[in-house]
Design a protein around this motif. Structure first.
Motif, PDB file in Angstrom:
ATOM      1  N   ILE A 230      30.106   4.978  12.116  1.00 26.99           N
ATOM      2  CA  ILE A 230      28.974   4.178  12.592  1.00 26.99           C
ATOM      3  C   ILE A 230      28.587   3.113  11.574  1.00 26.99           C
ATOM      4  O   ILE A 230      28.301   1.970  11.934  1.00 26.99           O
ATOM      5  CB  ILE A 230      27.768   5.104  12.904  1.00 26.99           C
TER       6      ILE A 230
ATOM      7  N   PHE B  63      22.619  -6.192   1.708  1.00 28.59           N
ATOM      8  CA  PHE B  63      21.638  -5.449   2.504  1.00 28.59           C
ATOM      9  C   PHE B  63      22.213  -4.943   3.825  1.00 28.59           C
ATOM     10  O   PHE B  63      21.799  -3.904   4.338  1.00 28.59           O
ATOM     11  CB  PHE B  63      20.387  -6.304   2.738  1.00 28.59           C
ATOM     12  N   VAL B  64      23.175  -5.683   4.368  1.00 26.14           N
ATOM     13  CA  VAL B  64      23.803  -5.222   5.604  1.00 26.14           C
ATOM     14  C   VAL B  64      24.572  -3.923   5.355  1.00 26.14           C
ATOM     15  O   VAL B  64      24.551  -2.994   6.165  1.00 26.14           O
ATOM     16  CB  VAL B  64      24.724  -6.337   6.178  1.00 26.14           C
TER      17      VAL B  64
ATOM     18  N   MET C 257      22.066  -1.163   5.008  1.00 28.74           N
ATOM     19  CA  MET C 257      21.521  -0.813   6.329  1.00 28.74           C
ATOM     20  C   MET C 257      22.516   0.030   7.128  1.00 28.74           C
ATOM     21  O   MET C 257      22.148   1.019   7.758  1.00 28.74           O
ATOM     22  CB  MET C 257      21.174  -2.084   7.102  1.00 28.74           C
TER      23      MET C 257
ATOM     24  N   PHE D 140      22.577   3.520   5.822  1.00 29.16           N
ATOM     25  CA  PHE D 140      21.302   4.185   6.100  1.00 29.16           C
ATOM     26  C   PHE D 140      21.215   4.611   7.567  1.00 29.16           C
ATOM     27  O   PHE D 140      20.872   5.755   7.882  1.00 29.16           O
ATOM     28  CB  PHE D 140      20.142   3.238   5.739  1.00 29.16           C
ATOM     29  N   ILE D 141      21.543   3.690   8.477  1.00 28.78           N
ATOM     30  CA  ILE D 141      21.435   4.032   9.905  1.00 28.78           C
ATOM     31  C   ILE D 141      22.416   5.153  10.264  1.00 28.78           C
ATOM     32  O   ILE D 141      22.094   6.052  11.042  1.00 28.78           O
ATOM     33  CB  ILE D 141      21.679   2.784  10.798  1.00 28.78           C
TER      34      ILE D 141
ATOM     35  N   VAL E 131      20.767   8.356   9.372  1.00 30.90           N
ATOM     36  CA  VAL E 131      19.700   8.682  10.321  1.00 30.90           C
ATOM     37  C   VAL E 131      20.297   9.229  11.626  1.00 30.90           C
ATOM     38  O   VAL E 131      19.852  10.255  12.145  1.00 30.90           O
ATOM     39  CB  VAL E 131      18.834   7.428  10.637  1.00 30.90           C
ATOM     40  N   ILE E 132      21.339   8.563  12.121  1.00 32.14           N
ATOM     41  CA  ILE E 132      21.949   8.991  13.385  1.00 32.14           C
ATOM     42  C   ILE E 132      22.554  10.388  13.229  1.00 32.14           C
ATOM     43  O   ILE E 132      22.344  11.271  14.065  1.00 32.14           O
ATOM     44  CB  ILE E 132      23.053   7.990  13.818  1.00 32.14           C
TER      45      ILE E 132
ATOM     46  N   SER F 156      19.782  12.998  13.031  1.00 36.32           N
ATOM     47  CA  SER F 156      19.088  13.267  14.294  1.00 36.32           C
ATOM     48  C   SER F 156      20.030  13.943  15.293  1.00 36.32           C
ATOM     49  O   SER F 156      19.610  14.754  16.109  1.00 36.32           O
ATOM     50  CB  SER F 156      18.498  11.981  14.876  1.00 36.32           C
ATOM     51  N   ASP F 157      21.333  13.642  15.194  1.00 32.94           N
ATOM     52  CA  ASP F 157      22.295  14.336  16.057  1.00 32.94           C
ATOM     53  C   ASP F 157      22.343  15.823  15.709  1.00 32.94           C
ATOM     54  O   ASP F 157      22.350  16.685  16.582  1.00 32.94           O
ATOM     55  CB  ASP F 157      23.699  13.735  15.901  1.00 32.94           C
TER      56      ASP F 157
END
Lengths: 160, 184
Positions: free
Chosen positions: B119, B159-160, B163, B166-167, B170-171, B174-175
């Protein structure tokens, strides 16, 4: 004509010659595509150019710098960033607009925030992004991009 | 279907030139009411027009070349099986190639995620596609200067990447949570 213009044109020319030697049919297709997109973007270019002229002619620098200048503070930057996120104009055209704003008193922070949110965040394309990638990824990407854009803008303001 | 597309394109062209006429009328009206502004407005617009017209054809040709030469299949092939630092930089490079508008990239990204690509890499690819286009950087160089363009480019890349990672965290987190909840 400045050196950047010359560089861009020479670079493109070399790519074009190289492509032509490699595959004529493909090069022809590329050129047709280029002509089509050129005429598609021209109206928008004209509109922005007229608006830039009017902006620099009629809005005094003091007004521009009040809203998006050094003294506008964080609020001004966030406002400009929001504008960038919502507006749907080709990034190519945002650069002359940004340059004219800089010239007439906008701060580097505001201009950098505007360009960065304009390119990174797509409010118009968000429904499609949600459909293809799911709510979680799409919203996280656009939301965090907004924060990143503000951070990038302030770092640029501090350095330049 | 093709005819529909053509009709739609015609409408868009008509709308765009309509907007140009409206802007022109506004400019002419304003300038005839305030003739003292004529010189500033016209020289400014003309200067930006000249600057634009010297680079726009080159930029369009470059975009046309890349759009034809780098196919979706090429992008999928390279992006699907990469990982690590090399994967990150490949994602940025492939995203930066001027191969089309952002909405073209969404289905490519979705397909790659379904196939099991990381991801973080896909998000880096998408963000690079959105904001680090090669011809776009050239226009930025032209209008805002080398320092501005280079600094913004470096910061955006850094920064991309942050990000994307980081995302992904998070994914994944949460999964895991939803899986746990489902087990309970």
């Amino acid at each position: 004509m400045n050196s950047t213009t010359i560089f861009i044109n020479i670079f493109t020319m070399s790519c074009l010659i190289f492509a032509f030697i490699k595959d004529r049919a493909k090069t022809k297709r590329s050129l047709i595509l280029a002509v089509k997109s050129f005429f598609r973007i021209i109206p928008t270019v004209l509109i922005i150019i007229i608006l830039i002229g009017l902006l620099l002619g009629f809005v005094p620098s003091s007004e521009i710098s009040k809203i998006v200048g050094e003294q506008s503070g964080v609020g001004g930057v966030i406002l400009v960033a929001l504008f960038g996120a919502i507006l749907h104009i080709p990034a190519l055209i945002s650069f002359p607009l940004a340059a004219s704003l800089l010239k007439s008193g906008a701060s580097i922070v505001a201009v950098a925030a505007f360009i960065t949110t304009l390119t990174m965040i797509g409010t118009v394309t968000l429904p499609l992004e949600i459909k293809e990638l799911g709510k979680k990824i799409a919203l996280l990407r656009n939301g965090i991009s907004f924060i990143i854009a503000i951070i990038i803008a302030f770092i640029m303001g501090a350095i330049l | 279907m093709r005819k529909d597309m053509k009709e739609k394109q015609k409408k868009v062209i008509l709308r765009d030139w309509g907007l140009v006429s409206i802007t022109l009328i506004i400019m002419i009206t304003l300038l005839s009411v305030f003739p003292e502004k004529q010189e500033v407005v016209i020289t400014t617009s003309w200067k930006f027009f000249i600057e634009m017209i010297w680079i726009l054809p080159a930029v369009m040709v470059l975009m046309g070349l890349f759009a034809v030469w780098v196919s979706k299949e090429t992008i999928v092939k390279y992006l699907g099986k990469t990982s690590g630092i090399r994967g990150i930089f490949l994602a940025i490079f492939l995203g930066a190639l001027p191969t089309g508008p952002l909405y073209v990239a969404f289905p490519i990204a979705a397909g790659l995620i379904k196939k099991g690509a990381r991801i973080s890499n896909i998000l880096i690819f998408l963000s690079a596609w959105a904001c680090i286009k090669i011809p776009q950087e050239m226009v930025e160089l032209q209008f805002l200067g080398a320092k501005f363009m280079a600094l913004r480019l470096v910061l955006t890349i850094v920064f991309v990447i942050i990000m994307g990672v980081f995302i992904e965290q998070v994914i994944e987190w949460s999964d895991k949570k939803t899986v746990k909840n489902a087990e309970l």
